[in-house]
Design a protein around this motif. Structure first.
Motif, PDB file in Angstrom:
ATOM      1  N   PRO A 111      25.672   3.167  29.151  1.00 49.67           N
ATOM      2  CA  PRO A 111      25.856   3.891  29.696  1.00 49.67           C
ATOM      3  C   PRO A 111      27.566   3.265  30.090  1.00 49.67           C
ATOM      4  O   PRO A 111      27.699   4.331  31.155  1.00 49.67           O
ATOM      5  CB  PRO A 111      25.403   4.262  31.443  1.00 49.67           C
ATOM      6  N   VAL A 112      27.698   2.645  29.808  1.00 51.84           N
ATOM      7  CA  VAL A 112      29.297   1.988  30.420  1.00 51.84           C
ATOM      8  C   VAL A 112      30.251   2.128  28.798  1.00 51.84           C
ATOM      9  O   VAL A 112      31.620   1.789  29.800  1.00 51.84           O
ATOM     10  CB  VAL A 112      28.989  -0.038  29.627  1.00 51.84           C
ATOM     11  N   PHE A 113      29.414   3.159  28.165  1.00 47.65           N
ATOM     12  CA  PHE A 113      30.936   3.398  27.678  1.00 47.65           C
ATOM     13  C   PHE A 113      31.442   5.094  28.192  1.00 47.65           C
ATOM     14  O   PHE A 113      30.982   6.756  27.667  1.00 47.65           O
ATOM     15  CB  PHE A 113      30.422   3.769  26.042  1.00 47.65           C
ATOM     16  N   ALA A 114      32.641   5.277  28.910  1.00 47.26           N
ATOM     17  CA  ALA A 114      32.680   5.916  29.527  1.00 47.26           C
ATOM     18  C   ALA A 114      33.764   5.207  30.103  1.00 47.26           C
ATOM     19  O   ALA A 114      34.738   4.745  30.570  1.00 47.26           O
ATOM     20  CB  ALA A 114      32.121   6.256  31.068  1.00 47.26           C
ATOM     21  N   HIS A 115      34.506   6.246  31.113  1.00 49.28           N
ATOM     22  CA  HIS A 115      36.009   6.011  31.619  1.00 49.28           C
ATOM     23  C   HIS A 115      35.956   5.115  33.044  1.00 49.28           C
ATOM     24  O   HIS A 115      36.907   4.612  33.278  1.00 49.28           O
ATOM     25  CB  HIS A 115      37.085   7.203  31.588  1.00 49.28           C
ATOM     26  N   VAL A 116      35.100   6.295  34.088  1.00 52.02           N
ATOM     27  CA  VAL A 116      34.299   5.573  35.302  1.00 52.02           C
ATOM     28  C   VAL A 116      33.078   5.326  35.261  1.00 52.02           C
ATOM     29  O   VAL A 116      32.771   6.118  34.979  1.00 52.02           O
ATOM     30  CB  VAL A 116      34.588   6.728  36.102  1.00 52.02           C
ATOM     31  N   VAL A 117      32.376   3.981  35.488  1.00 48.22           N
ATOM     32  CA  VAL A 117      31.122   4.017  35.457  1.00 48.22           C
ATOM     33  C   VAL A 117      31.134   3.260  36.937  1.00 48.22           C
ATOM     34  O   VAL A 117      31.557   2.516  37.620  1.00 48.22           O
ATOM     35  CB  VAL A 117      30.909   2.651  34.068  1.00 48.22           C
ATOM     36  N   VAL A 118      30.409   3.919  36.997  1.00 50.64           N
ATOM     37  CA  VAL A 118      30.007   3.321  38.424  1.00 50.64           C
ATOM     38  C   VAL A 118      28.321   2.700  38.651  1.00 50.64           C
ATOM     39  O   VAL A 118      27.423   3.278  37.856  1.00 50.64           O
ATOM     40  CB  VAL A 118      28.669   4.962  39.457  1.00 50.64           C
ATOM     41  N   ALA A 119      28.277   1.524  38.843  1.00 51.58           N
ATOM     42  CA  ALA A 119      27.443   0.967  38.983  1.00 51.58           C
ATOM     43  C   ALA A 119      26.946   0.658  40.746  1.00 51.58           C
ATOM     44  O   ALA A 119      27.627  -0.378  41.028  1.00 51.58           O
ATOM     45  CB  ALA A 119      27.980  -0.835  38.843  1.00 51.58           C
ATOM     46  N   ASP A 120      25.315   1.389  40.274  1.00 49.01           N
ATOM     47  CA  ASP A 120      25.704   1.596  42.027  1.00 49.01           C
ATOM     48  C   ASP A 120      24.423   0.742  42.921  1.00 49.01           C
ATOM     49  O   ASP A 120      23.178   0.003  41.539  1.00 49.01           O
ATOM     50  CB  ASP A 120      24.763   3.385  41.770  1.00 49.01           C
ATOM     51  N   GLU A 121      24.385   0.123  43.441  1.00 49.52           N
ATOM     52  CA  GLU A 121      23.820  -0.864  44.259  1.00 49.52           C
ATOM     53  C   GLU A 121      24.007  -2.629  42.686  1.00 49.52           C
ATOM     54  O   GLU A 121      23.089  -2.654  42.655  1.00 49.52           O
ATOM     55  CB  GLU A 121      22.391  -0.745  44.849  1.00 49.52           C
ATOM     56  N   VAL A 122      24.667  -2.370  42.560  1.00 46.20           N
ATOM     57  CA  VAL A 122      24.583  -3.758  41.478  1.00 46.20           C
ATOM     58  C   VAL A 122      23.846  -4.509  41.768  1.00 46.20           C
ATOM     59  O   VAL A 122      23.421  -5.856  41.547  1.00 46.20           O
ATOM     60  CB  VAL A 122      26.261  -4.205  40.928  1.00 46.20           C
ATOM     61  N   ASN A 123      24.370  -5.193  43.280  1.00 49.98           N
ATOM     62  CA  ASN A 123      23.353  -6.894  43.674  1.00 49.98           C
ATOM     63  C   ASN A 123      22.185  -6.429  44.120  1.00 49.98           C
ATOM     64  O   ASN A 123      21.186  -7.511  44.572  1.00 49.98           O
ATOM     65  CB  ASN A 123      24.208  -6.836  45.388  1.00 49.98           C
ATOM     66  N   ARG A 124      20.890  -5.191  43.528  1.00 57.50           N
ATOM     67  CA  ARG A 124      19.978  -5.124  43.232  1.00 57.50           C
ATOM     68  C   ARG A 124      19.290  -5.680  42.148  1.00 57.50           C
ATOM     69  O   ARG A 124      18.084  -5.718  41.562  1.00 57.50           O
ATOM     70  CB  ARG A 124      19.242  -3.951  43.732  1.00 57.50           C
TER      71      ARG A 124
END
Length: 330
Positions: A111-124
């Motif tokens: 899923p990192v292959f997109a123009h905008v990548v939303v890394a939701d709650e990255v610190n979990r």
């Protein structure tokens, strides 16, 4: 009209077009994200500066909606990754799979292959999974099994983060924090904005209803345009002096890196262009110093116990470093 006047007139026209396009995107995002004009402007600034954005706040304040609305407004692909403790690096970047029928290995994009990548709650997620974003954020590419795969352009990671004192969170490593051009806090909406949010729930616009006002090619062209915004030598010196001053503060054990200087200058160029100017002023630098520098600072343990904050450190630096009085070449 001489050549210089013609050139100046063209620059002014291009500056007005840039500012108008910038405002169209901001207005479009605000159809859904209510009462957060400055947050929206800074998020768009981050996109046009070619950086990445860390949005930190408690749940429920529209962090993910901000990223999705920004992507929808510029007709960009957007993928969301929900970071959890069991998420693997390959779940982010993708994996190479052997296809028995063809007898060959094929890479399946994550899923990192997109123009905008939303890394939701990255610190979990675990630090190992968090580190999967390091290469792609810095270099715009993913290396899997020794093969490099570029991601689309423009490319923006919007990572949302809950406050680190909440249950089930892992602090982001310093190397990863330094790769975010900005850190923003959304904050609670005003009473009027919250009333508008409630009315919208009864039939107002949703993220899915937003129509794009620009395309990704427009964003790439605007990004290139910001790189030509004039920066006087005194502004270069001012940025370097501000960042160097963070390394001398007694309340910090680590100041901002040269990457912080670059981030501050690039963001200042975008801010100047967004106001229709073709040159950076000290006010541009001062306005963006906190969101571009504060998250790069590490507090000394005793200072942290006293309630000293990175935001206060940036404010002290802004007060102590002299502001340039002239802009050579403007």
């Amino acid at each position: 009209m001489n050549g210089r006047n013609v050139s100046d007139s063209r620059d002014e026209g291009a500056g007005r077009e840039f500012a108008a396009a910038f405002q169209r995107v901001v207005d479009n995002v605000e159809l859904v994200v209510r009462g957060k004009t400055e947050v929206v402007r800074q998020a768009l600034t981050c996109l046009l500066a070619g950086g990445h954005l860390l949005v930190e706040d408690v749940p429920g304040l529209g962090k993910t909606s901000l990223a999705r609305c920004l992507a929808a407004s510029v007709e960009a692909t957007c993928h969301r990754i929900q970071f959890t403790p069991d998420l693997l690096p390959s779940d982010v970047t993708g994996v190479t799979v052997y296809h028995q029928g063809s007898g060959e290995f094929r890479f399946h994009q994550g899923p990192v292959f997109a123009h905008v990548v939303v890394a939701d709650e990255v610190n979990r997620a675990s630090p190992k999974t968090q580190s999967a974003l390091l290469e792609v954020m810095e270099e715009g590419r993913v290396t899997v099994d020794g093969v490099t795969h570029p991601v689309p352009r423009p490319f923006l990671v919007v990572a949302t983060q809950n406050p680190v004192d909440m249950d089930g969170t892992y602090p982001l490593p310093e190397a990863q924090l330094d790769r975010f051009l900005m850190r923003l806090r959304v904050g609670y909406p005003s009473r009027a904005a919250e009333m508008a949010i409630l009315r919208d729930r009864r039939g107002g616009l949703r993220v899915e209803d937003l129509q794009p006002v620009l395309g990704t090619d427009d964003i790439l062209a605007m990004t290139a345009q910001t790189a030509s915004v004039h920066v006087a030598e005194t502004i270069h010196e001012y940025v370097v002096d501000l960042v160097a001053a963070t390394r001398e503060l007694p309340g910090l054990r680590l100041g901002a890196s040269p990457r912080g200087s670059i981030a501050l200058l690039r963001a200042a160029q975008v801010r100047a262009a967004a106001t229709g100017r073709r040159f950076v002023t000290p006010e541009d630098v001062k306005a963006l110093a906190e969101p571009t520098l504060a998250h790069r600072l590490l507090l000394a343990p005793d200072a942290e116990l006293r309630g000293y904050t990175a935001e206060r450190a940036v404010a002290e630096v802004l007060e102590s470093v002299p502001v340039p009085r002239t802009l050579a070449g403007v």
